[in-house]
Design a protein around this motif. Sequence first.
Motif, short mmCIF file in Angstrom:
data_model
loop_
_atom_site.label_atom_id
_atom_site.label_comp_id
_atom_site.label_asym_id
_atom_site.label_seq_id
_atom_site.Cartn_x
_atom_site.Cartn_y
_atom_site.Cartn_z
N ASN A 237 -34.03 -39.14 -22.79
CA ASN A 237 -32.64 -38.25 -23.77
C ASN A 237 -33.69 -37.00 -24.24
N LEU A 238 -34.30 -36.04 -23.48
CA LEU A 238 -34.86 -35.04 -24.03
C LEU A 238 -34.26 -34.18 -23.36
N PRO A 239 -34.09 -32.67 -24.26
CA PRO A 239 -33.27 -32.24 -23.77
C PRO A 239 -33.67 -31.52 -22.69
N LYS A 240 -33.70 -30.43 -21.02
CA LYS A 240 -34.15 -29.80 -20.50
C LYS A 240 -34.09 -28.72 -20.72
N LEU A 241 -35.94 -28.39 -20.15
CA LEU A 241 -37.03 -27.36 -20.21
C LEU A 241 -36.10 -26.09 -19.65
N PRO A 242 -35.15 -24.79 -20.10
CA PRO A 242 -35.58 -24.35 -19.12
C PRO A 242 -36.91 -23.24 -18.20
N LYS A 243 -37.01 -22.71 -16.40
CA LYS A 243 -37.78 -23.07 -15.81
C LYS A 243 -37.87 -21.75 -14.88
N ASN A 244 -39.07 -21.58 -14.46
CA ASN A 244 -39.34 -19.90 -14.03
C ASN A 244 -39.95 -20.07 -12.78
N VAL A 245 -39.35 -20.05 -11.44
CA VAL A 245 -39.52 -20.52 -10.38
C VAL A 245 -39.40 -19.44 -9.47
N ILE A 246 -40.52 -19.29 -8.71
CA ILE A 246 -40.72 -18.71 -8.09
C ILE A 246 -41.24 -18.20 -6.98
N PHE A 247 -40.24 -18.57 -5.48
CA PHE A 247 -40.34 -19.54 -4.22
C PHE A 247 -41.37 -18.19 -3.53
N VAL A 248 -41.81 -18.69 -2.22
CA VAL A 248 -43.01 -17.66 -1.99
C VAL A 248 -42.97 -18.57 -0.39
N ILE A 249 -42.40 -17.42 0.47
CA ILE A 249 -41.45 -17.91 1.96
C ILE A 249 -41.98 -17.42 2.83
N ASP A 250 -43.21 -17.74 3.80
CA ASP A 250 -43.83 -16.99 4.76
C ASP A 250 -42.47 -17.07 6.23
N ILE A 251 -42.21 -15.68 6.79
CA ILE A 251 -41.21 -14.85 7.27
C ILE A 251 -41.68 -14.86 8.34
N SER A 252 -43.28 -14.97 8.92
CA SER A 252 -43.73 -14.73 9.82
C SER A 252 -42.96 -15.30 10.61
N ALA A 347 -41.05 -23.88 -18.34
CA ALA A 347 -42.06 -24.46 -17.78
C ALA A 347 -42.64 -23.90 -16.11
N SER A 348 -43.39 -22.89 -15.44
CA SER A 348 -43.42 -21.82 -14.80
C SER A 348 -44.08 -22.93 -13.44
N ILE A 349 -43.25 -22.30 -12.43
CA ILE A 349 -43.71 -23.01 -11.36
C ILE A 349 -44.01 -22.03 -10.09
N ILE A 350 -45.24 -22.17 -8.94
CA ILE A 350 -44.54 -21.11 -8.00
C ILE A 350 -44.49 -22.53 -6.65
N ILE A 351 -43.51 -22.26 -6.04
CA ILE A 351 -43.39 -22.91 -4.84
C ILE A 351 -43.82 -22.48 -3.75
N MET A 352 -44.70 -22.49 -2.77
CA MET A 352 -45.18 -21.37 -1.74
C MET A 352 -44.32 -22.59 0.13
N LEU A 353 -43.60 -21.71 1.02
CA LEU A 353 -43.78 -22.34 2.11
C LEU A 353 -44.09 -21.91 3.08
N THR A 354 -45.08 -22.54 4.04
CA THR A 354 -45.34 -21.87 5.00
C THR A 354 -45.81 -22.38 6.39
N ASP A 355 -45.62 -22.18 7.51
CA ASP A 355 -46.14 -22.37 9.02
C ASP A 355 -47.15 -22.59 9.66
N GLY A 356 -48.01 -21.59 9.23
CA GLY A 356 -49.04 -20.83 9.80
C GLY A 356 -50.67 -20.71 9.04
N LYS A 357 -51.26 -20.33 9.83
CA LYS A 357 -52.52 -20.05 9.51
C LYS A 357 -52.73 -18.15 8.76
N PRO A 358 -53.36 -17.91 7.70
CA PRO A 358 -52.91 -16.76 6.98
C PRO A 358 -53.71 -15.88 8.34
N ASN A 359 -53.70 -14.86 8.49
CA ASN A 359 -54.12 -13.40 9.37
C ASN A 359 -54.12 -12.10 9.10
N VAL A 360 -53.83 -11.73 7.83
CA VAL A 360 -53.25 -10.76 7.68
C VAL A 360 -53.96 -10.44 6.45
#
Length: 868
Positions: A237-252, A347-360
Amino acid sequence: VNGIEIYSMKIDSKVTSRFAHNVITSRAVNRGNVHKEVFFDVELPKTAFITNFSMTIDGVTYPGTIKEKEVAKKQYEKAVSKGQTAGLVKASGRKTEKFTVSVNIEAASKVTFELTYEELLKRQFGKYEMFIKVKPKQLVKDFEIEVNIFEPQGISDLEAEGTFITNDLQNTIKKTFSEKKGHISFKPTLDQQRTCANCSQSVLDGDFTVRYDVKRTTPDNLQIVNGYFVHFFAPTNLPKLPKNVIFVIDISGSMSGREIEQTREALLKILDDIKEDDFFNFILFGSKVHTWKETLIKATPENLDEARKFVRGIDTEGMTNLYGGVMRGIDMLNAAHEENLVPKRSASIIIMLTDGKPNVGISNTEDIRAHVKKAIEGKYPLYSLGFGYGVDYSFLEKMALENKGLARRIYPDSDAALQLQGFYDEVSNPMLTDVELNYPENEISDLTKTTFKHFYDGSEIVVAGRFIDNNQNSLTVDVRGEGANDALSYTTQQDAEQTAKAFQEQDYIFGEYVERLWAYLTIEQLLEKRIAATGEEKENLTAEALDLSLKYKFVTPLTSMVVTKPDDNDNRDGIADKPTEGIDIFTILLYLKNQVCWRLVGFSFNRTPQVSYLYNAHPTWYTSVDGDPHFIISVPQKEDAICFNINENPGAVLNLINDPVTGITINGELIGDKRANSAAKIQNTYFGKLGIANKHLDLKLTVTPEKITIQNGNENTGFTWLDSVTLQQEGLTLIINRKKNLVLKMGRGASFVIVLHQVWKKHPLHQDFLGLYTLESDKLSEQTHGLLGQFFHPIDFTILEIHPGSDPKKPDATMIVKNTELTVTRGWQKDYRADPVHGVDVPCWFVHNNGAGLIDGVHTDYIVSSLF
């Protein structure tokens, strides 16, 4: 099955204060008139640690003993394994590991297998979940699952379900709970286990899941038993905290097709769940980095509508500038806090999604980790989601753990969008930030983790520790955290007498459960810290985790369980190891008791092996799969070949080639003989259907021994093997050589030859099948994978110690390949390209056990759900 009757199987689970102690007991008898092999084959949760195993054969017990992995290896370093090798534990599914032991027993003999494992049940979405895999593979006269739960706080709700539960079986699940005790039993009769009235197949095949929660009159609960304590913290029964979320998405480019579609689908669902007080943004990285907005923006209905349009338009391009994408996200979040663009209490969060390996940009993963850690400075968590098997999972996991987050693999399957959404749901409702649990320093030692960046709704924080004075029996704890409106603090007091009182009516409490819970949690956290640690710190963490694993007899990634077997009937002892995500380790130590010459067979490999490039010019070489999935890997610089078989059931679809860059995928579906050969231990299987797709051209080709179908967008064209065809259209050349083979070339890429094998129509056993050969495979990208595709990169091997094998015409040898020692056998496989009827014998070194140690991962990793 095969003369072996499993007449009893019992799964007994006792859960005390979230800590589950599970015992699986299986009893079998050999009804045959000769000695036979009995298999004990169970799947258990990846989060569990095996603590004990024994076999009792005709009254004699053979126990498993837990030792340091290195000691176990050295002890049997000189052991020899000839022929059969069997790893006892290997990763087998998203949530499970498979434990397999087999033993040969005499006619009319009985064997009892008993496996014990323990785990701490974690709370998610307001429930504790215990998952039991049920798969006896035959009807069992006495089958039972029994779960007893004891929770001093009291049980608020309890449910049980099975994926295999039919309406008839629903009533066999008996469930009761009152106050602190819960009980579930599932005991189907023989007839209730049948798939139909007179069938001998069992309907019991799937997941049996128990979920429950406890009553929460206070935010936390403290239990003290025998000098140890455990503290559960889950305020409601705690009030919800606002969140700041950045989605970092691989589009290679490798994300194109199904992956990017599923990502779009998941993001659209997530946008429906974002609350109006939240702030969010999207950052996309291919070769370049694109942002939706320059700063985080509030989730107003208008902004969410605009975001939906943006998400629907996300498409793939270029390579993988992972560093640029993540750093843009961190810089944006840092600026938002510095410029007060987001609420102070959020509350701040970064969610990163990738399907490969860094090459640039910066592609060295150590450098990326160092920059990211320095930029985040522990201010908020980074969650890394790795899509599929082309990722460097170890790098993603280290980077997430160093930044107070975690890594999760997203399995490339039809439900990938649901997996992504499910992960978001876990972190979508932060209630507190910067939670600290403070214990009196002069009273407590060996505490598990006590600071948590975020507390999420529906979860629970668990801390355990040891009293310096074993006789001390009371404790005062102070908890602080930052809530939506103000700083919160809680104080709890508890003494051992109150705990003992709460446990008075508990008659099945096992051992020192709080002490074992403390050990389990400590080992789990030490192993997690060890992932990103280096040097002396890593050595100290390893020593501490190993010490506890041995003391409390847990099979962890640092220990092995040696399973001893009777020394008659060709039995070989084996070793059980704990696999880890990203690396499938099944170090297999097998030895023959009655042999003088000893040697180790061990393999441990990463999903992304390093291959050495040994020559500059590409000679003409090929890899193929033909016959009873006979895979042939040509190794031109050795003027030799490696071959292996895959033994899977008819109907299984295997991923043969997958090139994310050119977009080419080839999958094959297995067929069997018209009827099973009762004398053969392993049944023949062949490829009866091949699916070739090029997602960049929106092109799908389905080939069976009857017909060839081309699907181009929405247009379908069909041919039969009686046609002689040369077809050329944009990006595709197809030549059908009537009744023989077809040649396929896509774009400027590799060529594929599919050979048709036709048998006499009235053949009592065999049916028509297909073979696949790849030419000019160097025209596929370096990211190509799959059962065949992984060998398009040059591979090298060394052969040592050729010695007589079980067949006088086929010597055995030791092969060193991918830094691994394997026992291989000299043999021949057929190449049917020139002569589809008789084939040409190709000499090769045969790798046993479904290519184990040669292929990346295990062969079941390549099973996919459909042809396309």
